[in-house]
Design a protein around this motif. Structure first.
Motif, PDB file in Angstrom:
ATOM      1  N   ARG A 103      27.935  48.389  44.278  1.00 37.74           N
ATOM      2  CA  ARG A 103      27.742  46.569  43.235  1.00 37.74           C
ATOM      3  C   ARG A 103      26.136  47.129  42.388  1.00 37.74           C
ATOM      4  NH1 ARG A 103      32.288  42.222  44.497  1.00 37.74           N
ATOM      5  NH2 ARG A 103      33.850  43.693  44.971  1.00 37.74           N
ATOM      6  N   ASN A 168      31.929  36.122  49.875  1.00 41.30           N
ATOM      7  CA  ASN A 168      31.959  36.850  49.145  1.00 41.30           C
ATOM      8  C   ASN A 168      33.195  36.235  48.539  1.00 41.30           C
ATOM      9  OD1 ASN A 168      34.758  37.440  50.357  1.00 41.30           O
ATOM     10  ND2 ASN A 168      33.388  39.302  51.192  1.00 41.30           N
ATOM     11  N   CYS A 169      33.270  36.556  47.299  1.00 44.71           N
ATOM     12  CA  CYS A 169      34.737  35.747  46.387  1.00 44.71           C
ATOM     13  C   CYS A 169      36.000  35.655  47.624  1.00 44.71           C
ATOM     14  CB  CYS A 169      34.388  35.989  44.841  1.00 44.71           C
ATOM     15  SG  CYS A 169      35.467  34.875  44.246  1.00 44.71           S
ATOM     16  N   ALA A 170      36.435  36.693  47.749  1.00 47.64           N
ATOM     17  CA  ALA A 170      37.591  36.529  48.343  1.00 47.64           C
ATOM     18  C   ALA A 170      37.238  35.647  49.635  1.00 47.64           C
ATOM     19  CB  ALA A 170      37.799  37.882  49.262  1.00 47.64           C
ATOM     20  N   ILE A 196      43.204  41.934  43.394  1.00 44.81           N
ATOM     21  CA  ILE A 196      41.968  42.302  43.440  1.00 44.81           C
ATOM     22  C   ILE A 196      40.816  43.800  43.364  1.00 44.81           C
ATOM     23  CG2 ILE A 196      39.822  41.201  43.447  1.00 44.81           C
ATOM     24  CD1 ILE A 196      42.204  38.279  43.189  1.00 44.81           C
ATOM     25  N   PHE A 200      42.627  43.024  48.735  1.00 44.52           N
ATOM     26  CA  PHE A 200      43.001  41.724  48.416  1.00 44.52           C
ATOM     27  C   PHE A 200      43.885  41.772  47.941  1.00 44.52           C
ATOM     28  CE2 PHE A 200      41.049  37.133  46.986  1.00 44.52           C
ATOM     29  CZ  PHE A 200      40.943  36.976  48.197  1.00 44.52           C
ATOM     30  N   VAL A 241      44.375  32.560  38.865  1.00 41.80           N
ATOM     31  CA  VAL A 241      43.511  33.389  39.193  1.00 41.80           C
ATOM     32  C   VAL A 241      43.235  33.964  38.124  1.00 41.80           C
ATOM     33  CG1 VAL A 241      43.884  35.513  40.166  1.00 41.80           C
ATOM     34  CG2 VAL A 241      44.697  33.871  41.455  1.00 41.80           C
ATOM     35  N   SER A 244      40.981  39.547  35.934  1.00 43.48           N
ATOM     36  CA  SER A 244      39.809  39.880  35.561  1.00 43.48           C
ATOM     37  C   SER A 244      39.940  41.488  35.630  1.00 43.48           C
ATOM     38  CB  SER A 244      38.856  39.908  36.561  1.00 43.48           C
ATOM     39  OG  SER A 244      39.300  40.321  37.826  1.00 43.48           O
ATOM     40  N   ASP A 274      40.103  31.449  40.570  1.00 44.81           N
ATOM     41  CA  ASP A 274      39.685  32.071  41.417  1.00 44.81           C
ATOM     42  C   ASP A 274      38.660  32.694  40.092  1.00 44.81           C
ATOM     43  OD1 ASP A 274      38.264  34.017  42.276  1.00 44.81           O
ATOM     44  OD2 ASP A 274      40.836  35.056  43.120  1.00 44.81           O
ATOM     45  N   GLY A 276      36.839  35.161  40.347  1.00 46.83           N
ATOM     46  CA  GLY A 276      36.036  36.036  40.175  1.00 46.83           C
ATOM     47  C   GLY A 276      34.817  37.170  39.678  1.00 46.83           C
ATOM     48  N   THR A 277      34.153  37.302  38.628  1.00 45.81           N
ATOM     49  CA  THR A 277      33.752  37.921  37.462  1.00 45.81           C
ATOM     50  C   THR A 277      32.080  37.364  37.707  1.00 45.81           C
ATOM     51  OG1 THR A 277      33.555  37.249  35.538  1.00 45.81           O
ATOM     52  CG2 THR A 277      35.475  38.693  36.028  1.00 45.81           C
ATOM     53  N   SER A 308      31.802  35.620  42.480  1.00 49.49           N
ATOM     54  CA  SER A 308      31.425  37.132  43.369  1.00 49.49           C
ATOM     55  C   SER A 308      29.505  36.641  42.560  1.00 49.49           C
ATOM     56  CB  SER A 308      32.062  38.300  42.983  1.00 49.49           C
ATOM     57  OG  SER A 308      32.633  38.750  43.959  1.00 49.49           O
ATOM     58  N   ASP A 310      27.789  39.472  43.326  1.00 53.98           N
ATOM     59  CA  ASP A 310      27.302  40.946  43.074  1.00 53.98           C
ATOM     60  C   ASP A 310      27.813  41.207  41.759  1.00 53.98           C
ATOM     61  OD1 ASP A 310      29.897  41.309  44.474  1.00 53.98           O
ATOM     62  OD2 ASP A 310      28.462  42.655  45.978  1.00 53.98           O
ATOM     63  N   LYS A 311      28.775  41.063  41.076  1.00 55.78           N
ATOM     64  CA  LYS A 311      29.183  41.535  39.315  1.00 55.78           C
ATOM     65  C   LYS A 311      28.137  40.922  39.146  1.00 55.78           C
ATOM     66  CE  LYS A 311      33.960  41.101  41.437  1.00 55.78           C
ATOM     67  NZ  LYS A 311      35.677  40.874  40.953  1.00 55.78           N
ATOM     68  N   CYS A 318      28.635  37.668  47.433  1.00 57.57           N
ATOM     69  CA  CYS A 318      28.215  35.961  48.734  1.00 57.57           C
ATOM     70  C   CYS A 318      29.371  35.970  47.087  1.00 57.57           C
ATOM     71  CB  CYS A 318      27.043  35.745  48.100  1.00 57.57           C
ATOM     72  SG  CYS A 318      25.998  34.476  46.342  1.00 57.57           S
ATOM     73  N   GLY A 408      35.555  45.984  38.593  1.00 54.32           N
ATOM     74  CA  GLY A 408      37.174  44.826  38.819  1.00 54.32           C
ATOM     75  C   GLY A 408      37.182  43.962  37.779  1.00 54.32           C
TER      76      GLY A 408
HETATM   77  C1  LIG Z   1      36.598  40.340  42.325  1.00 54.59           C
HETATM   78  C2  LIG Z   1      37.261  38.982  42.434  1.00 54.59           C
HETATM   79  C3  LIG Z   1      37.065  39.046  42.981  1.00 54.59           C
HETATM   80  C4  LIG Z   1      36.632  39.318  45.004  1.00 54.59           C
HETATM   81  O1  LIG Z   1      35.583  39.436  44.650  1.00 54.59           O
HETATM   82  P1  LIG Z   1      34.289  39.851  46.109  1.00 54.59           P
HETATM   83  O2  LIG Z   1      33.821  39.156  46.363  1.00 54.59           O
HETATM   84  O3  LIG Z   1      34.494  41.278  45.933  1.00 54.59           O
HETATM   85  O4  LIG Z   1      35.287  38.838  47.108  1.00 54.59           O
HETATM   86  C5  LIG Z   1      38.359  37.554  43.836  1.00 54.59           C
HETATM   87  N1  LIG Z   1      39.208  36.877  42.662  1.00 54.59           N
HETATM   88  C6  LIG Z   1      38.655  38.001  41.392  1.00 54.59           C
HETATM   89  C7  LIG Z   1      39.303  37.252  40.303  1.00 54.59           C
HETATM   90  C8  LIG Z   1      37.578  38.664  41.542  1.00 54.59           C
HETATM   91  O5  LIG Z   1      37.576  39.123  40.260  1.00 54.59           O
END
Ligand SMILES: *Cc1c(COP(=O)(O)O)cnc(C)c1O
Length: 487
Positions: A103, A168-170, A196, A200, A241, A244, A274, A276-277, A308, A310-311, A318, A408
């Protein structure tokens, strides 16, 4: 001789491990490497040759040739075993956030801060003013909230807002659901029961967290009234959610986030997104529309947001949880949280990345720089490398391509770019791609029909000269490599 006897005769040509270690070549290696390393490599090489014989790859002549440079093979194996497994690669895929390639690369200030913090003791959990135990999150919490406030033009963030960091985001999503909705119902649209990535899946994670999934609406259409009618005294959370990694088109609707937040307020049920990005800047000027940002979750007052690191935030791996104090206080008391604790290196990298966003030094964040590079500039770099190429077996053109943000995020969106399009006189495109992966550093390209494409958007301009050298050099090595392996 029949086949079996022939194979037997080939095996008999192999030296024993002991004899091999007594040869002059092994003696050379033993002078510069520990004995057990040389023994291990000699054994690896012999096993490899036995496998080649078993696979029917050898005649007596090819085996004799192979055995004549056993010393080189052992030296090669020793070299590889002393090398790091995790190594930098040149990402020429044009996918900016490539999960297989780690990433977001970190910026210089993040790297410097990691070195300074991780190579020394630090005040990771020490409050320097009181001398008492402090919180790890203290190092990034106020920065994270300030970044959010500043990016939407508020001077001060609301003071009941807090932030925390997990792996991480998960993990952030899981710990939030487990804390706030175990044994309670979580309302979620059927259009958001998604996977995701990396397996996940929202419905599975919800079940594991101990929350009860309460689906509302349909896959393509969910209305505010669907949520409204499903609310009961047992509702713990409304979950949103972010879509993404996919997009839905056509006969599609779902309430806007501010409407959900308003409903949550009326019904006294927290709304958790959630997101995510982690996007906190606008992609509009890069021609990418409709990508909802973290700020769009923050602005209308979502109670809790997960993102997340690292997106599109461009920081370390994280998960950030940003939300109201009373919710984060509950999460902080969850004993499971200890299993998601993040290392000092992560805090250091995140702190520096957030500071870069805050101070407007955003171009020092590599993914922002890559997103912002113009196609014209990339085209010029492609031509300058193409002009240097002298390898007679390699045919090169400069072609227009599309880079992806990836990881993602921003499904379906792309950035106009340019790539070196390569074809080799004798190697198939697959073999060419593989040869590039074997170079040092490895170069990761992508296939397009009968060509290998190297999109320079994701290649640091500092690496252009190196890339040119690798392209000029690796074919001779590759061909001699193919010969010595007897294939
Ligand atoms: C990428 C993403 C996640 C997972 O994120 P990680 O940091 O890879 O665990 C969860 N929810 C959404 C909406 C995402 O885009």
């Amino acid at each position: 001789m029949n086949n079996g006897e022939q194979t037997h005769a080939l095996y008999r040509l192999l030296p024993s491990l002991n004899d091999l270690l007594l040869t002059a070549q092994a003696a050379t290696q033993l002078r510069s490497h520990p004995r057990e390393a040389v023994v291990r490599s000699a054994r690896n090489v012999l096993n490899q040759i036995r496998q080649e014989i078993a696979d029917g790859q050898h005649t007596q002549a090819s085996l004799t040739a192979r055995l004549s440079d056993l010393g080189d093979s052992i030296a090669g194996d020793l070299d590889r075993s002393g090398r790091f497994s995790l190594r930098p690669v040149i990402n020429a895929t044009g996918v900016i956030l490539h999960t297989n390639l780690g990433r977001a690369p970190l910026g210089q200030s993040a790297l410097d801060h990691i070195v300074e913090v991780a190579g020394n003791y630090s005040n990771l959990e020490l409050d320097l003013s009181s001398g008492e135990r402090g919180s790890r999150d203290a190092h990034v919490e106020s920065l994270a909230v300030r970044v959010m406030a500043k990016t939407i033009g508020e001077n001060e963030p609301p003071n009941d807002l807090q932030a925390m960091v997990v792996n991480n985001c998960a993990a952030a999503t899981f710990i939030a659901l487990n804390t706030l909705a175990e044994g309670k119902e979580v309302l979620i649209s059927r259009g958001e029961l998604v996977e995701i990535g990396g397996g996940f899946r929202i419905p599975e994670i919800l079940t594991k967290s101990g929350a009860c999934l309460r689906e509302v609406g349909s896959t393509n259409r969910t209305r505010l009234t669907d949520y409204e009618q499903a609310i009961s005294p047992n509702t713990g959370l409304i979950l949103r959610v972010h879509q993404s990694n996919f997009s839905m088109q056509g006969f599609v609707t779902r309430p806007r986030l501010p409407e959900l937040i308003e409903l949550g307020k009326r019904a006294n049920v927290p709304v958790f997104e959630d997101q995510g990005t982690g996007l906190i800047f606008s992609l509009e000027k890069h021609g990418i529309h409709c990508e909802e940002s973290l700020l769009e979750s923050y602005r209308p007052g979502c109670d809790l947001i997960a993102a997340s690191g690292d997106k599109l935030l461009g920081g370390p791996q994280c998960g950030l949880l940003i939300g109201r104090k009373y919710l984060l206080e509950q999460i902080r008391r969850n004993p499971l949280l200890r299993t998601y604790r993040v290392d000092k290196m992560t805090y250091a990298a995140l702190e520096a990345t957030l500071l870069d966003h805050l101070s407007g030094a955003a171009d020092s964040i590599p993914i922002r720089r890559m997103i912002g590079t113009s196609a014209i500039e990339i085209q010029a770099r492609c031509h300058s490398i193409a002009d240097q190429l002298r390898a007679p077996e390699l045919f090169v053109e400069v072609v227009a391509v599309k880079s992806l943000i990836g990881g993602g995020t921003t499904p379906g969106a792309s950035l106009p770019s340019y790539a070196l399009s390569l074809r080799h006189a004798t190697l198939t495109p697959d073999a060419l791609l593989s040869a590039l992966r074997q170079s040092e550093p490895p170069v990761i390209g992508r296939l397009n029909e009968d060509r290998v494409l190297l999109d320079l958007r994701t290649v640091n301009a500092d690496c252009d000269a190196l890339l040119g050298t690798l392209l000029n050099g690796c074919w001779t090595d590759l061909q001699s490599g193919l010969q010595t392996s007897g294939k």
